[in-house]
Enzyme design. Sequence first.
Site, mmCIF file in Angstrom:
data_model
loop_
_atom_site.group_PDB
_atom_site.id
_atom_site.type_symbol
_atom_site.label_atom_id
_atom_site.label_comp_id
_atom_site.label_asym_id
_atom_site.label_seq_id
_atom_site.Cartn_x
_atom_site.Cartn_y
_atom_site.Cartn_z
ATOM 1 N N CYS A 1 -41.649 31.689 -0.216
ATOM 2 C CA CYS A 1 -42.217 30.603 0.594
ATOM 3 C C CYS A 1 -41.794 30.804 2.061
ATOM 4 O O CYS A 1 -40.585 30.823 2.356
ATOM 5 C CB CYS A 1 -41.739 29.253 0.072
ATOM 6 S SG CYS A 1 -41.942 29.092 -1.718
ATOM 7 N N CYS B 1 -32.930 12.707 -5.251
ATOM 8 C CA CYS B 1 -33.794 13.854 -5.542
ATOM 9 C C CYS B 1 -32.923 15.104 -5.663
ATOM 10 O O CYS B 1 -32.240 15.475 -4.714
ATOM 11 C CB CYS B 1 -34.791 14.052 -4.409
ATOM 12 S SG CYS B 1 -35.717 12.577 -4.024
ATOM 13 N N CYS C 1 -35.099 11.979 -9.318
ATOM 14 C CA CYS C 1 -36.227 12.889 -9.130
ATOM 15 C C CYS C 1 -35.646 14.305 -9.157
ATOM 16 O O CYS C 1 -34.536 14.525 -8.691
ATOM 17 C CB CYS C 1 -36.896 12.619 -7.781
ATOM 18 S SG CYS C 1 -38.283 13.725 -7.437
ATOM 19 N N ARG D 1 -44.329 9.436 2.019
ATOM 20 C CA ARG D 1 -42.986 9.699 2.563
ATOM 21 C C ARG D 1 -43.023 10.565 3.811
ATOM 22 O O ARG D 1 -43.581 11.658 3.804
ATOM 23 C CB ARG D 1 -42.112 10.367 1.510
ATOM 24 C CG ARG D 1 -40.696 10.635 2.003
ATOM 25 C CD ARG D 1 -39.822 11.248 0.939
ATOM 26 N NE ARG D 1 -39.872 10.455 -0.259
ATOM 27 C CZ ARG D 1 -39.942 10.965 -1.484
ATOM 28 N NH1 ARG D 1 -39.991 12.254 -1.669
ATOM 29 N NH2 ARG D 1 -39.977 10.181 -2.531
ATOM 30 N N CYS E 1 -39.134 28.541 3.859
ATOM 31 C CA CYS E 1 -37.938 28.083 3.147
ATOM 32 C C CYS E 1 -36.663 28.848 3.496
ATOM 33 O O CYS E 1 -36.630 30.084 3.523
ATOM 34 C CB CYS E 1 -38.182 28.127 1.649
ATOM 35 S SG CYS E 1 -36.834 27.341 0.732
ATOM 36 N N CYS F 1 -44.354 13.361 -7.682
ATOM 37 C CA CYS F 1 -44.158 13.392 -6.236
ATOM 38 C C CYS F 1 -44.765 14.703 -5.761
ATOM 39 O O CYS F 1 -44.294 15.774 -6.159
ATOM 40 C CB CYS F 1 -42.666 13.323 -5.936
ATOM 41 S SG CYS F 1 -42.279 13.514 -4.189
ATOM 42 N N CYS G 1 -33.316 32.226 -3.974
ATOM 43 C CA CYS G 1 -34.543 31.973 -4.738
ATOM 44 C C CYS G 1 -35.468 33.188 -4.645
ATOM 45 O O CYS G 1 -35.702 33.713 -3.555
ATOM 46 C CB CYS G 1 -35.252 30.731 -4.197
ATOM 47 S SG CYS G 1 -36.763 30.355 -5.116
#
Length: 323
Positions: A55, A95, A127, A259, A58, A187, A51
């Site tokens: 972040c 998800c 999701c 959650r 991550c 979400c 990616c």
Amino acid sequence: MEMRWSLDEVRALFELPFMDLVRRASDVHRAHHDPSEIQLNQLISIKTGACPEDCAYCSQSVHHDSGVRPSPLMDAETVVAIAKRAKEGGVTRICMGAAWREVRDNAQFEKVLGIVEEVSALGVETCCTLGMLTKEQARKLEAAGLFAYNHNLDTSRAFYPSIISTRTYDDRLRTIANLRDTSISLCCGGIIGMGEDREDRISLLHTLANLDPPPESVPINVLSKVPGTPLADQPDVPIVETVQMIAAARILMPGSIVRLAAGRHRLSVSDQALCFLAGANSIFTSEAGYMLTDAVPCSEHKTDRALLDALGLRPKAPAASGA
Ligand code: SAM
Ligand code: SF4
């Protein structure tokens, strides 16, 4: 119309004695939800790693050497097979995550739309978390039958640039607004344990609770420290602070699903019971012991069924039709 909250009101929750906060959150929870129901979610990483975003938490960013092996977009057949097994394990929301900065209008997106259609046809809530979206892309996902979209704000506006430099808080809010033009449920939550202070947590919850309407689902992640990322050596979050965050989220967003997401695998049964008492009513469970990548652990179906049984809880049925 949900009530609106001031920063002082949010801060006041964090200043309550712990037991009073939990008691209050538990009362709100019982007034708005069946406290014996827990939503069981499972993540499927439909496109892993490489990616371009940075972040700091991550495992999938090209900027960090986490050892996660990138893999291309999965075929619908593979995703459907995993989703079917998840459903058999009691999972009601699937998800699907892709390590993308944003969705592009290309063949890959068309393939994802097909995957969404096929997985939705299994009678589970679907999701997706695919990065930033335009209004038109959100409408296409809606037309494919997508139930929810995850797009986390992660932390406060002030702390955000210390965690991510390749996009802004406003980029995130724009995608959220694009989603709100559709019937897709939102979400949106964050992560604690990244070096933020209490004011950052207050500010994140303040922003979330004042979205109009607030997110239908609010994931509270506890940082899972991934070796090779800049946050690998952060101190652990004390359980009292995790419960405090859940309880405040429950009080501020009474109708939302809250959650207990990443970081749950480290918690004892009694710690998790305290989270459920404070208003958490959704968890991720897994087939193979991890969340999106094997760098972020997650407990498995069998362990989680035993957890629910021990606490007298049961899996929540999907809201989507066709179950
Ligand atoms: N690329 C998409 C995006 O950024 O929206 C989706 C994938 S991302 C992996 C989904 C969420 O998982 C992130 O927003 C973050 O809140 C959470 N997450 C990822 N890695 C984590 C970690 N190591 N610890 C805790 N939460 C994490
Ligand atoms: Fe990419 Fe999402 Fe990971 Fe950020 S959180 S590096 S956008 S996969």
